[in-house]
Design an enzyme around this catalytic site. Structure first.
Site, PDB file in Angstrom:
ATOM      1  N   ALA A  62      37.843 -37.623  99.947  1.00 50.22           N
ATOM      2  CA  ALA A  62      36.585 -37.850  98.920  1.00 50.22           C
ATOM      3  C   ALA A  62      36.564 -36.396  98.584  1.00 50.22           C
ATOM      4  CB  ALA A  62      35.195 -38.379  99.552  1.00 50.22           C
ATOM      5  N   GLY A 101      39.184 -40.294 102.761  1.00 53.24           N
ATOM      6  CA  GLY A 101      39.111 -41.149 101.573  1.00 53.24           C
ATOM      7  C   GLY A 101      40.620 -41.600 101.087  1.00 53.24           C
ATOM      8  N   GLU A 104      41.894 -43.898 103.469  1.00 56.92           N
ATOM      9  CA  GLU A 104      41.126 -45.323 103.365  1.00 56.92           C
ATOM     10  C   GLU A 104      41.476 -45.790 102.123  1.00 56.92           C
ATOM     11  OE1 GLU A 104      37.398 -42.974 103.634  1.00 56.92           O
ATOM     12  OE2 GLU A 104      36.802 -44.548 105.050  1.00 56.92           O
ATOM     13  N   GLU A 124      37.182 -36.654 108.760  1.00 59.17           N
ATOM     14  CA  GLU A 124      35.872 -36.548 108.502  1.00 59.17           C
ATOM     15  C   GLU A 124      34.909 -36.310 109.430  1.00 59.17           C
ATOM     16  OE1 GLU A 124      37.960 -38.922 107.532  1.00 59.17           O
ATOM     17  OE2 GLU A 124      37.368 -40.078 106.024  1.00 59.17           O
TER      18      GLU A 124
HETATM   19  C1  3H9 Z   1      35.977 -38.201 103.033  1.00 62.86           C
HETATM   20  O1  3H9 Z   1      36.954 -38.465 102.747  1.00 62.86           O
HETATM   21  C2  3H9 Z   1      34.979 -39.290 103.283  1.00 62.86           C
HETATM   22  C3  3H9 Z   1      35.263 -40.572 102.990  1.00 62.86           C
HETATM   23  O2  3H9 Z   1      35.589 -41.004 104.236  1.00 62.86           O
HETATM   24  C4  3H9 Z   1      34.039 -41.383 102.350  1.00 62.86           C
HETATM   25  C5  3H9 Z   1      33.633 -41.105 101.356  1.00 62.86           C
HETATM   26  C6  3H9 Z   1      32.762 -42.271 100.581  1.00 62.86           C
HETATM   27  N1  3H9 Z   1      37.093 -31.901  98.298  1.00 62.86           N
HETATM   28  O3  3H9 Z   1      42.702 -26.190 102.199  1.00 62.86           O
HETATM   29  P1  3H9 Z   1      43.179 -25.637 101.195  1.00 62.86           P
HETATM   30  C7  3H9 Z   1      39.931 -27.753  98.033  1.00 62.86           C
HETATM   31  S1  3H9 Z   1      35.615 -36.368 103.416  1.00 62.86           S
HETATM   32  C8  3H9 Z   1      36.943 -31.066  97.448  1.00 62.86           C
HETATM   33  O4  3H9 Z   1      43.209 -23.992 100.856  1.00 62.86           O
HETATM   34  P2  3H9 Z   1      45.661 -26.199 101.923  1.00 62.86           P
HETATM   35  C9  3H9 Z   1      39.687 -26.508  98.760  1.00 62.86           C
HETATM   36  O5  3H9 Z   1      38.066 -26.179  98.843  1.00 62.86           O
HETATM   37  C10 3H9 Z   1      36.869 -35.703 103.225  1.00 62.86           C
HETATM   38  N2  3H9 Z   1      37.656 -29.980  97.464  1.00 62.86           N
HETATM   39  O6  3H9 Z   1      44.804 -26.067 100.652  1.00 62.86           O
HETATM   40  C11 3H9 Z   1      40.526 -25.514  98.095  1.00 62.86           C
HETATM   41  O7  3H9 Z   1      39.641 -25.023  97.232  1.00 62.86           O
HETATM   42  P3  3H9 Z   1      39.814 -23.534  96.700  1.00 62.86           P
HETATM   43  C12 3H9 Z   1      38.122 -35.717 104.253  1.00 62.86           C
HETATM   44  C13 3H9 Z   1      38.885 -29.791  98.473  1.00 62.86           C
HETATM   45  O8  3H9 Z   1      46.975 -26.645 101.217  1.00 62.86           O
HETATM   46  C14 3H9 Z   1      41.359 -26.132  97.636  1.00 62.86           C
HETATM   47  O9  3H9 Z   1      41.362 -27.533  97.628  1.00 62.86           O
HETATM   48  N3  3H9 Z   1      39.392 -34.956 103.784  1.00 62.86           N
HETATM   49  C15 3H9 Z   1      38.784 -31.054  99.165  1.00 62.86           C
HETATM   50  O10 3H9 Z   1      45.690 -25.267 102.941  1.00 62.86           O
HETATM   51  C16 3H9 Z   1      43.054 -26.165  98.562  1.00 62.86           C
HETATM   52  O11 3H9 Z   1      42.585 -26.237  99.820  1.00 62.86           O
HETATM   53  C17 3H9 Z   1      39.362 -33.800 104.204  1.00 62.86           C
HETATM   54  O12 3H9 Z   1      38.410 -33.250 105.164  1.00 62.86           O
HETATM   55  C18 3H9 Z   1      38.019 -31.966  99.314  1.00 62.86           C
HETATM   56  N4  3H9 Z   1      38.475 -33.117 100.160  1.00 62.86           N
HETATM   57  O13 3H9 Z   1      45.291 -27.502 102.650  1.00 62.86           O
HETATM   58  C19 3H9 Z   1      40.535 -32.770 104.023  1.00 62.86           C
HETATM   59  N5  3H9 Z   1      40.230 -30.545 100.118  1.00 62.86           N
HETATM   60  O14 3H9 Z   1      41.387 -23.306  96.252  1.00 62.86           O
HETATM   61  C20 3H9 Z   1      40.183 -31.533 103.622  1.00 62.86           C
HETATM   62  C21 3H9 Z   1      40.418 -29.407  99.642  1.00 62.86           C
HETATM   63  O15 3H9 Z   1      38.706 -23.400  95.496  1.00 62.86           O
HETATM   64  N6  3H9 Z   1      41.285 -30.849 102.888  1.00 62.86           N
HETATM   65  N7  3H9 Z   1      39.945 -29.213  98.675  1.00 62.86           N
HETATM   66  O16 3H9 Z   1      39.426 -22.667  97.953  1.00 62.86           O
HETATM   67  C22 3H9 Z   1      42.119 -30.218 103.794  1.00 62.86           C
HETATM   68  O17 3H9 Z   1      42.291 -30.281 104.995  1.00 62.86           O
HETATM   69  C23 3H9 Z   1      43.023 -29.084 103.141  1.00 62.86           C
HETATM   70  O18 3H9 Z   1      42.447 -28.835 102.044  1.00 62.86           O
HETATM   71  C24 3H9 Z   1      44.594 -29.861 102.758  1.00 62.86           C
HETATM   72  C25 3H9 Z   1      45.228 -28.604 102.130  1.00 62.86           C
HETATM   73  C26 3H9 Z   1      45.008 -30.245 104.091  1.00 62.86           C
HETATM   74  C27 3H9 Z   1      44.404 -31.161 102.170  1.00 62.86           C
END
Ligand code: 3H9
Length: 696
Positions: A62, A101, A104, A124
């Site tokens: 999400a 998400g 999901e 999450e």
């Molecule tokens: C969820 O899904 C809830 C659902 O169950 C229910 C909903 C109803 N949103 O980490 P990076 C940005 S909760 C917004 O440096 P990498 C991040 O801030 C979510 N922004 O890259 C960064 O911005 P900036 C569950 C996001 O290659 C840029 O993307 N999912 C999100 O080292 C690059 O990120 C997670 O918790 C996001 N969801 O790693 C996964 N994700 O460049 C969270 C990233 O401005 N994400 N950004 O600083 C990660 O673990 C890592 O970003 C990922 C890539 C592994 C994907």
């Protein structure tokens, strides 16, 4: 251009999401998927649909930035329901990471195929949440409740191969994912079989319904690591529902839990940390145009506890290490410990011991500083003494090749003074690892006056490469972490003197959420180091010093602030220590009093926040959130409280200012007076998060 588009490939419709950087499920993405599903249906003729992403990853979750804002339809669950009930089968094609998400969404599809190097997971919990769009119900249906519980409560990223083994991923696609997914879609469309929907598939629940013992054992194990956090417990409760609660009822409960947690303080703190960690990677004065230098070989000076641990960090990441000592005996001893550590962790993780030889082969032991000559980076971890450090830096200047980044692992000493004895101060910086260096995530990278931006970028890049969380800090005694910790240590001694006992202080600190209290921690780390350093500085801490003078150096002597039984690490109250404490109060003429838990907590935490304010104002940290990252990753500050500066903002700076002023009066200690920045922000009704000083 729309972030979600579709195109036809014969009978197969392909929906593509293109929303950089990580294809998060913003409103535009959700609405776009719904729109394309409707369009494909009304166009007619498609026998199956492939859902795929452009860019570096499948949907990574999400959009976290939308949390806390008013929801906009369609919600993620609406989109998943559309996929799940779609008339023709939908195949999710996963590359990069299918997280939260994103997974999901994929669980709402009839089939999932993936690139072999893809990862999946429901992280999450790390944001203080439960999956909120069916993850806690559909993942157990896909892989079984006990496996799902482990995945959801740890939040860890899982390899595609495991997903394939567990039945989550139908096929691993080597080569072109889109072509492979289309071929797979054609195959299932032509099969004439009914297409599986996890909504209706309870086959993987049957075994657990009949016998819950494996599930319950996993439950106990995962919850034992939840450390006062609400989310792991809530995740476990939701997964438990999947076993026999009807799906729609369980989905409602999951949603309600998600909404409760997303509005709570713990999740806010954990979301703050997610963005703080990414922010810490942005170093003022080091723009994207600054490229790190190439590092193929690192020389580590010193094969003691610290040097050995540091060498392990590099070797574990596949980097060649020259490990340098003054004698063969020291090298032999150091290498022996490194091997033992690797063998123990291989055994713990059930890995082949042969792998240890492979890693050990990356470490070349040498006697003599001249062997740094072929290193691209040097990390010195010799004894903490400025005269020695200066001698070493003078020699390194002579032997190191041009462009080599020269780092000191000092915990306290002045990097500028070390840089000044070289003719290349631009190449010198601090890389402060935390003990045990091969385990602790934090790496304070100390920027000295003359450190060149590309040397700093090199240290940041290598820090990430070896799996650390690097944070840039400025030069001062103890940098960010230890300088703040010194405030807590000072209050610990004073509280003991004024009336508290070790177990009372430790109970308050662990009750706050730290894994250990300061006294048990001191016993674990060894009390002799601080004792020696106080002696060198001509400072006396009556209680701490008397305890050391009694030969009580902590766990290694089975006696410190507590006593210990042979081979066990549980602190046991010791009347001998309590007598030392009471006598010390008498000796210094302090009338002991009952100290409330509230006062203990205030004096443990607020003086550190006060020091954090000074650090910020001096520009030793670039931003308050960097200080939080230091404390979370290096000192066990409770995750659910978001680090000391975030916690201060949550408590309110006016309260902290007033309490500090009260403590200053109570203890007659002017250093506890609230710092000017704290006073200023409190008066303006602001928090530390609003303060943007600019540089570290
Ligand atoms: C969820 O899904 C809830 C659902 O169950 C229910 C909903 C109803 N949103 O980490 P990076 C940005 S909760 C917004 O440096 P990498 C991040 O801030 C979510 N922004 O890259 C960064 O911005 P900036 C569950 C996001 O290659 C840029 O993307 N999912 C999100 O080292 C690059 O990120 C997670 O918790 C996001 N969801 O790693 C996964 N994700 O460049 C969270 C990233 O401005 N994400 N950004 O600083 C990660 O673990 C890592 O970003 C990922 C890539 C592994 C994907």
């Amino acid at each position: 251009m729309s972030v979600v588009t579709s195109a036809r490939h014969g009978d197969i419709a392909v929906i593509s999401i293109n929303s950089p950087p990580v294809n998060a499920l913003s409103h535009a993405v959700r609405a776009g998927i719904a729109e394309q599903l409707t369009k494909i249906k009304s166009d007619g003729g498609a026998k199956a649909i492939v859902l795929i992403c452009d860019g570096r990853t499948f949907v990574a979750g999400a959009d976290i930035t939308e949390f806390g804002k008013p929801p906009q339809a369609p919600g993620l669950s609406d989109v998943i329901a559309m996929l799940e009930t779609n008339a023709v089968p939908v195949v999710a094609a996963i590359h990069g990471t299918a997280l939260g998400g994103g997974l999901e969404l994929a669980l709402g599809c009839h089939y999932r195929v993936a690139s072999p190097d893809a990862k999946w997971g429901l992280p999450e919990v790390k944001l203080g949440l439960v999956p909120g769009a069916g993850g806690t119900q559909r993942l157990p249906r896909a892989i079984g409740p006990a496996e799902a519980l482990k995945v959801i409560v740890t939040g860890a990223h899982q390899p595609a191969k495991l997903g394939h083994q567990l039945g989550l991923i139908a096929e691993l696609v080597e080569g072109d994912l889109k072509a492979g997914a289309i071929a797979f879609a054609q195959k299932v469309a032509a099969s004439g079989k009914a297409h599986p929907s996890l909504r209706d598939d309870t086959s993987k629940l049957t075994a657990t319904r009949a016998d819950r013992s494996a599930f319950d054992a996993t439950l106990t194990e995962v919850l034992s690591k939840s450390r006062g956090l609400e989310a792991p417990v809530a995740c476990a409760e939701c997964v438990k529902l999947s076993i026999d609660t009807p799906l729609d009822e369980a989905l409602k409960a999951e949603r309600a839990t998600f909404l409760r947690l997303v509005a709570g303080d713990q999740s806010k703190a954990q979301r703050h940390l997610f963005f703080a960690e990414r922010e810490a990677a942005r170093v003022p004065g080091v723009g994207p145009d600054v490229k790190p230098r190439k590092v193929d070989r690192v020389a580590v000076l010193g094969a003691g506890t610290m040097g050995g641990g540091i060498a392990m960090c590099f070797a574990s990441a596949g980097i060649q290490v020259t490990l340098i000592e003054q004698s063969d005996d020291n090298l032999k001893r150091g290498l022996g410990i490194i091997r033992k550590n690797y063998e123990a962790s291989a055994k713990r993780q059930g890995r082949d011991i042969a792998g240890v030889d492979k890693i050990m082969a990356l470490i070349t032991p040498k006697v003599g500083l001249e062997h740094v000559a072929d290193a691209d980076m040097i990390v010195e971890a010799v004894f903490e003494e400025m005269a020695l450090k200066k001698t070493v830096f003078t020699a390194l200047d002579k032997y190191a090749k041009p462009g080599c980044v020269i780092a000191s692992n000092t915990s306290y000493l002045d990097i500028d003074a070390m840089a000044a004895v070289t003719k290349r101060p631009g190449d010198v910086l601090g890389m402060h690892f935390f003990s045990p260096a091969n385990v602790m995530k934090l790496l304070e990278i100390v920027r000295a006056k003359a450190t060149a931006p590309d040397a700093l970028a090199t240290a940041m890049a290598i820090g990430r490469r070896i799996g650390k969380v690097p944070v840039v800090v400025g030069v001062c005694h103890g940098f960010v972490g230890n300088r703040m910790l010194a405030q807590r240590s000072k209050q610990t001694e004073l509280l003991l003197l004024e009336g508290a006992l070790p177990h009372e202080i430790d109970a308050v600190v662990t009750g706050f959420g730290f894994p250990m209290g300061p006294l048990a921690m001191g016993d674990l780390a060894g009390l002799d180091v601080g004792f020696r350093s106080r002696k060198d500085r001509g400072v006396r801490a009556e209680i701490a010093d008397t305890i050391c003078e009694a030969g009580r150096f902590g766990q290694k002597t089975l006696k410190g602030y507590y006593r210990y039984e042979e081979g066990r690490r549980t602190p046991i109250r010791d009347p001998e220590v309590e007598a030392i404490i009471v006598n010390a109060s008498k000796k210094l003429g302090v009338t002991r009093r009952q100290i409330s838990e509230q006062e203990i907590l205030g004096r443990m935490i607020y003086p550190m926040i006060n020091e954090g304010a000074r650090i910020l104002e001096e520009g030793v940290a670039a931003r308050a959130s960097d200080i939080d990252i230091v404390w979370i990753n290096g000192y066990g500050f409770p995750m659910g409280k978001g680090g000391p500066m975030h916690y201060a903002d949550a408590v309110g700076l006016a309260k902290i200012r007033d309490d500090l002023a009260h403590f200053a009066k109570l203890t007659n200690d002017p250093t506890l007076e609230p710092a000017p920045l704290l006073v200023k922000l409190a008066a303006e009704g602001k928090g530390f998060a609003s303060y943007k000083p600019g540089k570290a």
